[in-house]
Scaffold this motif. Structure first.
Motif, mmCIF file in Angstrom:
data_model
loop_
_atom_site.group_PDB
_atom_site.id
_atom_site.type_symbol
_atom_site.label_atom_id
_atom_site.label_comp_id
_atom_site.label_asym_id
_atom_site.label_seq_id
_atom_site.Cartn_x
_atom_site.Cartn_y
_atom_site.Cartn_z
ATOM 1 N N GLU A 63 0.830 -1.208 0.000
ATOM 2 C CA GLU A 63 0.000 0.000 0.000
ATOM 3 C C GLU A 63 0.867 1.262 0.000
ATOM 4 O O GLU A 63 0.595 2.211 -0.732
ATOM 5 N N LYS A 64 1.909 1.244 0.833
ATOM 6 C CA LYS A 64 2.813 2.409 0.879
ATOM 7 C C LYS A 64 3.481 2.626 -0.471
ATOM 8 O O LYS A 64 3.591 3.757 -0.955
ATOM 9 N N VAL A 65 3.942 1.535 -1.088
ATOM 10 C CA VAL A 65 4.588 1.641 -2.399
ATOM 11 C C VAL A 65 3.605 2.171 -3.437
ATOM 12 O O VAL A 65 3.944 3.037 -4.248
ATOM 13 N N GLN A 66 2.371 1.667 -3.407
ATOM 14 C CA GLN A 66 1.359 2.135 -4.354
ATOM 15 C C GLN A 66 1.069 3.616 -4.159
ATOM 16 O O GLN A 66 0.929 4.359 -5.134
ATOM 17 N N LEU A 67 0.986 4.051 -2.894
ATOM 18 C CA LEU A 67 0.778 5.481 -2.624
ATOM 19 C C LEU A 67 1.933 6.309 -3.168
ATOM 20 O O LEU A 67 1.720 7.351 -3.788
ATOM 21 N N GLN A 68 3.152 5.840 -2.916
ATOM 22 C CA GLN A 68 4.331 6.565 -3.411
ATOM 23 C C GLN A 68 4.304 6.628 -4.941
ATOM 24 O O GLN A 68 4.578 7.674 -5.526
ATOM 25 N N LEU A 69 3.991 5.517 -5.588
ATOM 26 C CA LEU A 69 3.927 5.496 -7.050
ATOM 27 C C LEU A 69 2.858 6.458 -7.558
ATOM 28 O O LEU A 69 3.065 7.149 -8.564
#
Length: 150
Positions: A63-69
């Motif tokens: 989820e954090k990676v998706q938000l960053q992306l």
């Protein structure tokens, strides 16, 4: 982290095998004591809890990676828009600069012959001034001679 998981999984796998073996023997004979059974159940529940925790952490990281992306994509789009706006602003400036340069070139072309004419006129003026000064000296000499003669 992978080694820790593997180390944790090996005893768990052994315990699971024992449980499978023991569960068969439990139904046929009650070898295992309640204590062994509870240890096996607690080990299995601990293993499942750790698996669930690992999965939960994986999901959080995803989820954090998706938000960053998502943020990176938004910023990339915003930068593209800003770049286009800057290029649009730069184009009129370039046109104005090109027009000013053309005007400067035209004025330079006009100035060159005028500069040559000016230099020519200055030379003629100096020559005329020198001739005037010589005639003036000659006049002064003649007047001085006239005064002497009279």
């Amino acid at each position: 982290m992978m080694q820790i998981e593997q180390q944790q999984q090996q005893p768990q796998q052994q315990q699971n095998q024992l449980m499978v073996q023991n569960s068969g023997s439990l139904s046929f004979s009650s070898h295992l004591s309640k204590e062994d059974e509870e240890i096996s159940k607690s080990a299995l529940s601990t293993f499942r809890a750790k698996e669930e925790e690992i999965e939960r952490k994986k999901m959080e990281v995803r989820e954090k990676v998706q938000l960053q992306l998502g943020r990176v994509e938004e910023e990339t789009k915003r930068l593209a828009v800003i770049r286009e706006e800057l290029e649009a602003l730069a184009d009129p400036m370039r046109k104005e600069v090109a027009q000013v340069r053309k005007k400067i070139d035209a004025v330079n072309k006009e100035l060159k012959p005028l500069g040559n004419t000016c230099q020519k006129k200055e030379r003629e003026y100096k020559e005329a001034l020198d001739a005037f000064n010589e005639k003036n000296k000659e006049k002064v000499q003649l007047i001085t001679k006239l005064m002497e003669v009279s």
